[in-house]
Design a protein around this motif. Structure first.
Motif, PDB file in Angstrom:
ATOM      1  N   GLY A   1       2.090   6.923  -0.126  1.00 31.47           N
ATOM      2  CA  GLY A   1       3.141   6.058  -0.649  1.00 31.47           C
ATOM      3  C   GLY A   1       4.042   6.782  -1.626  1.00 31.47           C
ATOM      4  O   GLY A   1       5.274   6.631  -1.597  1.00 31.47           O
ATOM      5  N   VAL A   2       3.457   7.610  -2.484  1.00 27.38           N
ATOM      6  CA  VAL A   2       4.258   8.383  -3.433  1.00 27.38           C
ATOM      7  C   VAL A   2       5.063   9.451  -2.699  1.00 27.38           C
ATOM      8  O   VAL A   2       6.224   9.718  -3.044  1.00 27.38           O
TER       9      VAL A   2
ATOM     10  N   PRO B   1      -5.617   6.293  -6.485  1.00 26.12           N
ATOM     11  CA  PRO B   1      -6.636   5.300  -6.098  1.00 26.12           C
ATOM     12  C   PRO B   1      -7.205   5.517  -4.701  1.00 26.12           C
ATOM     13  O   PRO B   1      -8.391   5.295  -4.471  1.00 26.12           O
ATOM     14  N   ASP B   2      -6.329   5.940  -3.759  1.00 31.32           N
ATOM     15  CA  ASP B   2      -6.794   6.170  -2.396  1.00 31.32           C
ATOM     16  C   ASP B   2      -5.734   6.964  -1.643  1.00 31.32           C
ATOM     17  O   ASP B   2      -4.672   7.296  -2.186  1.00 31.32           O
ATOM     18  N   ASP B   3      -6.011   7.254  -0.347  1.00 32.49           N
ATOM     19  CA  ASP B   3      -5.068   8.036   0.453  1.00 32.49           C
ATOM     20  C   ASP B   3      -3.729   7.334   0.600  1.00 32.49           C
ATOM     21  O   ASP B   3      -2.669   7.978   0.580  1.00 32.49           O
ATOM     22  N   ASP B   4      -3.755   6.025   0.762  1.00 27.05           N
ATOM     23  CA  ASP B   4      -2.504   5.281   0.947  1.00 27.05           C
ATOM     24  C   ASP B   4      -1.596   5.405  -0.277  1.00 27.05           C
ATOM     25  O   ASP B   4      -0.365   5.443  -0.142  1.00 27.05           O
TER      26      ASP B   4
ATOM     27  N   MET C   1     -13.036   5.146  -2.118  1.00 29.76           N
ATOM     28  CA  MET C   1     -13.181   6.279  -3.032  1.00 29.76           C
ATOM     29  C   MET C   1     -11.811   6.804  -3.428  1.00 29.76           C
ATOM     30  O   MET C   1     -10.890   6.830  -2.626  1.00 29.76           O
ATOM     31  N   SER C   2     -11.670   7.231  -4.690  1.00 27.75           N
ATOM     32  CA  SER C   2     -10.407   7.786  -5.168  1.00 27.75           C
ATOM     33  C   SER C   2     -10.097   9.105  -4.468  1.00 27.75           C
ATOM     34  O   SER C   2     -10.982   9.772  -3.926  1.00 27.75           O
ATOM     35  N   THR C   3      -8.811   9.474  -4.485  1.00 29.91           N
ATOM     36  CA  THR C   3      -8.350  10.692  -3.804  1.00 29.91           C
ATOM     37  C   THR C   3      -7.883  11.711  -4.840  1.00 29.91           C
ATOM     38  O   THR C   3      -7.066  11.403  -5.698  1.00 29.91           O
TER      39      THR C   3
END
Length: 257
Positions: free
Chosen positions: A89-90, A82-85, A1-3
């Motif tokens: 990452g950002v 897109p996701d938590d990662d 699921m998207s974040t």
């Protein structure tokens, strides 16, 4: 699921009070993603998210609750990764930038000021300050309204004078407000407004800024000045090092990527 991303804080931020929900119906729980010295306030992103009043208020409420406990870099409504990662990452990739912004915006809020002309009042100013327009208007009046060409000429002269007055008054308004602000962000031009400017103001200087707005209204009575704030500093998330007052400081939509 998207974040869904509400804002970015320091990892030491205490987070939200228990029970504060995010966007979605029912409201989705807000959680904290930490990466190094930074953290992001996020929730799952609901499907078919729309900028309805309920959703906008939920987004704003998360930022208000978080801002009461410490500096938050607010994301615009609808910021989705897109996701938590992808979010962490950002945070890792832009750690230096976000760290600098958190330090620069700590203890500060945004006020947005929009202004336009009161039509009758500005026409009075234009007529009083332009002998050529007055003379042509009087000549047209005496000749029963003037020819078609004379009416067109008068209309064009008045329109040009009003346009010049808009630019003059926008500068005059900013000149009154800039000294009380830490930074300035000029917003996009919009129909009907001669000024659309956001000001970054220390919380302890808020009363002084409001006094300056009142002074501008007195000094420029032919302007309608609208004030919105205090707001999270949306317009100041993305610029580089803190800009001094009088310098345009970005104002692009801020997202986590």
């Amino acid at each position: 699921m998207s974040t869904y991303i509400y804002g970015i804080t320091a990892a030491s931020h205490p987070g939200l009070p228990e029970g504060v929900g995010g966007v979605g119906d029912p409201q989705l729980p807000v959680r904290v993603l930490r990466e190094g010295e930074l953290a992001a306030l996020v929730s799952d992103a609901p499907e078919d998210l729309r900028p309805k009043r309920r959703e906008l208020l939920a987004h704003q409420n998360v930022l208000s609750e978080a801002g009461a406990a410490g500096c938050v870099l607010p994301m615009r409504f609808g910021s989705v990764a897109p996701d938590d990662d992808a979010v962490t990452g950002v945070l890792a990739e832009r750690a230096e930038h976000y760290g600098e912004r958190l330090r620069a915006l700590d203890g500060r809020v945004e006020y947005n000021v929009k202004a336009n002309h009161v039509e009758d009042a500005v026409l009075h100013h234009v007529m009083a300050g332009n002998p050529e327009i007055r003379a042509l208007a009087e000549a047209n009046r005496k000749s029963g309204g003037g020819s078609y060409e004379q009416k067109i000429q008068l209309g064009e002269m008045v329109a040009a004078a009003v346009k010049a007055k808009e630019a003059e008054d926008a500068v005059a308004l900013e000149r009154v407000l800039e000294p009380v602000a830490d930074a300035v962000s000029v917003g996009p031009e919009s129909t009907g407004w001669l000024a659309n400017v956001s000001y970054l103001v220390k919380r302890e200087a808020a009363a002084e800024f409001l006094e300056a707005v009142d002074q501008a209204r007195k000094d420029l009575p032919h302007l309608e000045v609208r004030l919105n704030g205090p707001l999270p500093p949306y317009s100041f998330v993305e610029p580089g090092p803190a800009e001094p007052a009088g310098t345009a400081a970005g104002g692009a939509d801020a997202g986590a990527g």
